[in-house]
Design a protein around this motif. Structure first.
Motif, short mmCIF file in Angstrom:
data_model
loop_
_atom_site.label_atom_id
_atom_site.label_comp_id
_atom_site.label_asym_id
_atom_site.label_seq_id
_atom_site.Cartn_x
_atom_site.Cartn_y
_atom_site.Cartn_z
N CYS A 23 -7.63 -0.67 -0.48
CA CYS A 23 -7.48 0.02 0.80
C CYS A 23 -8.14 1.40 0.79
CB CYS A 23 -6.00 0.15 1.16
SG CYS A 23 -5.13 1.39 0.20
N HIS B 64 0.81 -1.22 0.00
CA HIS B 64 0.00 0.00 0.00
C HIS B 64 0.84 1.27 0.00
CE1 HIS B 64 -3.49 -2.47 0.04
NE2 HIS B 64 -2.89 -3.20 0.98
N CYS C 133 -1.73 2.36 -5.41
CA CYS C 133 -0.88 1.50 -4.57
C CYS C 133 -0.18 0.43 -5.42
CB CYS C 133 -1.72 0.78 -3.53
SG CYS C 133 -2.34 1.82 -2.24
N CYS D 16 -7.25 1.23 -5.31
CA CYS D 16 -6.80 0.08 -4.51
C CYS D 16 -7.89 -0.32 -3.52
CB CYS D 16 -5.51 0.44 -3.79
SG CYS D 16 -4.85 -0.92 -2.81
ZN LIG Z 1 -3.72 0.26 -1.14
#
Ligand SMILES: [Zn+2]
Length: 317
Positions: free
Chosen positions: A179, A167, A184, A177
């Motif tokens: 996240c 990340h 990332c 991504c």
């Molecule tokens: Zn990420």
């Protein structure tokens, strides 16, 4: 003769819990597994881990006194110091004192760590990087996991939430991504990202030889690599993939300067066609490359056993 010390290593996965009897020299002497039954909640998962530990003891030696401790790799956020599984969505852990609960039942020391960190520890102790004090591992799978051993110590950060190399952003405002951020490393070099890219390029290039696989449903992380020597679309995908990966690896190298970077996950089985160009770019572009020793990039050696073997490092370091 001094007897080897024995440990029990556990790798807690979403579907199976793998366990092994491991010596302090990194020999996996016996292993077995049990279903996780994650859907039944943390108490049931813990019960299954205890059942697995007792099976290992019974089938290997039947004498608890032979073992020095249990090391467990737990997915998600882990407070390794207190033995608490802080958060793991798949396993429904929410500040769950897993080490204490297991310790009470098995009457021997129990230590836990994040599963990716523990795999990195295993590779640093018993893989190709054996003997190196600074080792970084990246696992290129569904996501991109990571772990780092720096000066012989597992780098965990506060609440063991660090070492998430997947990340770190390599393309500002890039691919979305999981996240929540954009760009990332994971969104470019995970197997998932490679498969997505391969499918997209095939749909854009109907004459690509990669269509020999039948349909895009049959594409996997090997497809582009398999066709790269006979198909220019595949070649482009692989080159681009290696460029992104090298960018991520060099960022990590410039921060930690390990002796070795270990790549795990299915993609790391690509051998020379992955490692040769990657090593070349890293050699050329890492900071002060002309004046500092090479950073070796190698494939993981221990496969699915890295975490189980890494458990030794929780006690012997
Ligand atoms: Zn990420």
């Amino acid at each position: 003769m001094i007897k080897d010390k024995l440990y029990i290593g556990i790798d807690l996965g979403g579907t199976f819990i793998k366990g092994g009897v491991v010596s302090n020299k990194g020999q996996l002497l016996y292993s077995t597994q049990i279903e996780t039954q994650a859907e039944k909640g943390p108490d049931k998962v813990t019960e299954n881990i205890i059942k697995l530990i007792n099976n290992l003891i019974k089938n290997f030696s039947s004498n608890k006194e032979d073992f020095c401790g249990v090391g467990i790799g737990v997915p998600g956020i882990v407070n390794s110091e207190k033995g608490i599984a802080v958060c793991s969505h798949n396993l429904k852990f929410d500040n769950f004192p897993i080490a204490e609960k297991i310790e009470r039942e098995v009457s021997m020391p129990v230590k836990i760590a994040n599963d990716a960190n523990l795999a990195a520890l295993g590779e640093s102790l018993f893989g190709f990087s054996n003997g190196c004090k600074n080792v970084v591992m990246l696992t290129l799978g569904t996501g991109v996991g990571g772990g780092a051993i720096i000066n012989g110590t597992m780098l965990e950060g506060n609440k063991s939430a660090g070492a998430e190399f997947g990340h770190s952003v390599i393309v500002f405002n890039g691919n979305k991504c999981n996240c929540g951020r954009k760009g990332c490393l994971e969104s470019y070099v995970s197997a998932t990202a490679l498969i997505k890219k391969t499918k997209e390029e095939m749909l854009k290039n109907k004459s690509s030889k990669m269509w020999q696989v039948g349909s895009v449903e049959n594409v996997n992380g090997k497809t582009a690599f398999n066709f790269k020597d006979i198909d220019k679309t595949a070649k482009k995908i692989v080159e681009e993939y290696i460029n992104y990966l090298s960018c991520g690896v060099i960022n990590i190298v410039n921060v930690f300067r390990p002796e070795v970077v270990v790549l795990g996950g299915g993609i790391s089985n690509q051998g020379e066609s992955l490692f040769k160009p990657l090593q070349k770019i890293v050699d050329k572009e890492m900071f002060a490359s002309k004046h500092t020793p090479k950073v070796k990039i190698v494939a993981a050696k221990l496969g699915n056993n890295a975490g189980v073997l890494g458990s030794v490092g929780l006690f012997e370091n």
